[in-house]
Design a protein around this motif. Structure first.
Motif, PDB file in Angstrom:
ATOM      1  N   TYR A  22       0.828  -1.213   0.000  1.00 61.19           N
ATOM      2  CA  TYR A  22       0.000   0.000   0.000  1.00 61.19           C
ATOM      3  C   TYR A  22       0.862   1.263   0.000  1.00 61.19           C
ATOM      4  O   TYR A  22       0.655   2.172  -0.808  1.00 61.19           O
ATOM      5  CB  TYR A  22      -0.931   0.003   1.215  1.00 61.19           C
ATOM      6  N   TRP A  23       1.859   1.316   0.873  1.00 59.68           N
ATOM      7  CA  TRP A  23       2.708   2.506   0.936  1.00 59.68           C
ATOM      8  C   TRP A  23       3.601   2.622  -0.295  1.00 59.68           C
ATOM      9  O   TRP A  23       3.894   3.738  -0.753  1.00 59.68           O
ATOM     10  CB  TRP A  23       3.541   2.505   2.217  1.00 59.68           C
ATOM     11  N   PHE A  24       4.007   1.497  -0.860  1.00 57.16           N
ATOM     12  CA  PHE A  24       4.764   1.522  -2.103  1.00 57.16           C
ATOM     13  C   PHE A  24       3.927   2.126  -3.231  1.00 57.16           C
ATOM     14  O   PHE A  24       4.412   2.974  -3.993  1.00 57.16           O
ATOM     15  CB  PHE A  24       5.190   0.096  -2.467  1.00 57.16           C
ATOM     16  N   ILE A  25       2.673   1.723  -3.324  1.00 57.53           N
ATOM     17  CA  ILE A  25       1.793   2.246  -4.379  1.00 57.53           C
ATOM     18  C   ILE A  25       1.490   3.715  -4.155  1.00 57.53           C
ATOM     19  O   ILE A  25       1.463   4.511  -5.101  1.00 57.53           O
ATOM     20  CB  ILE A  25       0.496   1.407  -4.451  1.00 57.53           C
ATOM     21  N   ARG A  26       1.287   4.122  -2.909  1.00 62.54           N
ATOM     22  CA  ARG A  26       1.045   5.546  -2.637  1.00 62.54           C
ATOM     23  C   ARG A  26       2.258   6.389  -3.032  1.00 62.54           C
ATOM     24  O   ARG A  26       2.121   7.501  -3.545  1.00 62.54           O
ATOM     25  CB  ARG A  26       0.731   5.768  -1.158  1.00 62.54           C
ATOM     26  N   ALA A  27       3.441   5.861  -2.770  1.00 54.97           N
ATOM     27  CA  ALA A  27       4.656   6.633  -3.055  1.00 54.97           C
ATOM     28  C   ALA A  27       5.016   6.641  -4.534  1.00 54.97           C
ATOM     29  O   ALA A  27       5.760   7.519  -4.985  1.00 54.97           O
ATOM     30  CB  ALA A  27       5.831   6.064  -2.243  1.00 54.97           C
ATOM     31  N   ALA A  28       4.486   5.680  -5.282  1.00 58.61           N
ATOM     32  CA  ALA A  28       4.892   5.548  -6.690  1.00 58.61           C
ATOM     33  C   ALA A  28       4.446   6.720  -7.546  1.00 58.61           C
ATOM     34  O   ALA A  28       5.133   7.108  -8.501  1.00 58.61           O
ATOM     35  CB  ALA A  28       4.341   4.247  -7.267  1.00 58.61           C
ATOM     36  N   GLY A  29       3.294   7.283  -7.246  1.00 57.95           N
ATOM     37  CA  GLY A  29       2.796   8.416  -8.040  1.00 57.95           C
ATOM     38  C   GLY A  29       2.324   8.020  -9.424  1.00 57.95           C
ATOM     39  O   GLY A  29       2.201   8.869 -10.303  1.00 57.95           O
ATOM     40  N   ALA A  58     -11.289  -3.162   0.526  1.00 49.73           N
ATOM     41  CA  ALA A  58     -11.355  -2.293   1.702  1.00 49.73           C
ATOM     42  C   ALA A  58     -11.491  -0.822   1.326  1.00 49.73           C
ATOM     43  O   ALA A  58     -11.651   0.022   2.205  1.00 49.73           O
ATOM     44  CB  ALA A  58     -10.105  -2.489   2.565  1.00 49.73           C
ATOM     45  N   GLY A  59     -11.426  -0.517   0.030  1.00 48.48           N
ATOM     46  CA  GLY A  59     -11.579   0.867  -0.417  1.00 48.48           C
ATOM     47  C   GLY A  59     -10.306   1.677  -0.401  1.00 48.48           C
ATOM     48  O   GLY A  59     -10.329   2.890  -0.648  1.00 48.48           O
ATOM     49  N   LEU A  60      -9.161   1.025  -0.135  1.00 53.28           N
ATOM     50  CA  LEU A  60      -7.896   1.748  -0.044  1.00 53.28           C
ATOM     51  C   LEU A  60      -7.221   1.922  -1.401  1.00 53.28           C
ATOM     52  O   LEU A  60      -6.474   2.882  -1.616  1.00 53.28           O
ATOM     53  CB  LEU A  60      -6.945   1.015   0.903  1.00 53.28           C
ATOM     54  N   GLU A  82      -3.722   1.800  -7.970  1.00 54.44           N
ATOM     55  CA  GLU A  82      -3.316   3.113  -7.477  1.00 54.44           C
ATOM     56  C   GLU A  82      -4.190   3.484  -6.294  1.00 54.44           C
ATOM     57  O   GLU A  82      -5.264   2.891  -6.090  1.00 54.44           O
ATOM     58  CB  GLU A  82      -3.406   4.164  -8.583  1.00 54.44           C
ATOM     59  N   PRO A  83      -3.765   4.451  -5.483  1.00 50.75           N
ATOM     60  CA  PRO A  83      -4.550   4.801  -4.284  1.00 50.75           C
ATOM     61  C   PRO A  83      -5.929   5.327  -4.663  1.00 50.75           C
ATOM     62  O   PRO A  83      -6.094   6.018  -5.671  1.00 50.75           O
ATOM     63  CB  PRO A  83      -3.705   5.887  -3.615  1.00 50.75           C
ATOM     64  N   SER A  84      -6.908   5.005  -3.855  1.00 51.59           N
ATOM     65  CA  SER A  84      -8.244   5.562  -4.039  1.00 51.59           C
ATOM     66  C   SER A  84      -8.282   6.965  -3.424  1.00 51.59           C
ATOM     67  O   SER A  84      -7.343   7.384  -2.745  1.00 51.59           O
ATOM     68  CB  SER A  84      -9.293   4.678  -3.369  1.00 51.59           C
ATOM     69  N   ASP A  85      -9.367   7.671  -3.665  1.00 54.30           N
ATOM     70  CA  ASP A  85      -9.538   9.002  -3.079  1.00 54.30           C
ATOM     71  C   ASP A  85     -10.138   8.936  -1.681  1.00 54.30           C
ATOM     72  O   ASP A  85     -10.397   9.974  -1.062  1.00 54.30           O
ATOM     73  CB  ASP A  85     -10.450   9.853  -3.972  1.00 54.30           C
TER      74      ASP A  85
END
Length: 239
Positions: A22-29, A58-60, A82-85
């Motif tokens: 999850y944090w890897f995907i958030r940081a990837a941009g 889970a909606g993340l 990718e991250p959800s809103d």
């Protein structure tokens, strides 16, 4: 996101592998493939797919099929994530500081020359509450509301909005939780006045004129209680 959904989202992140992806995907941009996520945490693509789809449930995260890097290849495009809103917050007991912020912003933007800042905030609070009550009335179409039916509907609605209502007596709903705490502790006269105006607005929008909202502060609880209206009690739109 409801409190139950938020708790589910937090629970999904309890797993160390899911947190890492999850944090890897958030940081990837950018959208990330299953292969990339798997490589990041050192697991198989199949296991990564399982965990990634749990994060989607889970909606993340959100997922779709897309060619990576703008290169078109033969066959099906890979699934990317990718991250959800969705914003995830868990407060126990529940807090609704964004409601208070919305009221204050609305007051700043609409304050007229002939009203004080406090009066503008109370007006906006009543308008926001009326919108909630009107939406409930439109959804349920309850017709003319007697006091008992109105209190029952209000109990359900206020529970959904974090007030933790309780029938202290058959004809009284006490609100056990203040969604605006601890801000109410810093400026009780202001915040409790806005809370009262908000709940008066809910009654107005619901067309529940058989019920009155009373300021009745009690330590550790919301400052408002709801009772059947009598001939000598009238709801006001200000604290």
């Amino acid at each position: 996101m409801t409190s139950e959904s938020a708790i589910g989202a937090v629970a999904a992140l309890e797993d160390e592998l899911r947190r890492g992806m999850y944090w890897f995907i958030r940081a990837a941009g950018r959208p990330v493939t299953r292969d990339e996520a798997a490589e990041e945490v050192g697991i198989s693509r199949k296991l990564a797919a399982f965990h990634l789809d749990k994060l989607v449930d889970a909606g993340l995260l959100q997922a779709r099929y897309e060619q990576v890097g703008g290169i078109r290849r033969v066959g099906r495009a890979p699934k990317v994530y990718e991250p959800s809103d969705t914003e995830v917050r868990v407060n126990i007991p529940e807090r609704r500081h964004e409601v208070l912020a919305d009221i204050l912003i609305g007051a700043v933007l609409t304050e007229s020359a002939d009203e004080t800042a406090r009066a503008a905030a109370q007006r906006v609070a009543a308008e926001r509450g009326a919108g909630i009550g009107a939406a409930m009335r439109e959804r349920l179409r309850p017709g003319r509301l007697g006091a008992e039916r109105a209190l029952t509907l209000l109990h359900t609605m206020l529970a959904e909005h974090g007030f933790e209502p309780a029938r202290a007596t058959p004809d009284c709903i006490r609100l056990r939780n203040c969604p605006f705490h601890p801000l109410a502790a810093h400026a009780p006269e202001l915040v409790c006045g806005l809370n009262h105006a908000y709940l008066v607005g809910v009654l107005t929008g619901l067309q529940a004129d058989t019920v009155t909202a009373e300021l009745a502060p009690k330590a550790g609880e919301c400052c408002v209680q709801l009772r059947p209206a009598t001939s000598d009690t009238a709801r006001s739109t200000t604290a």
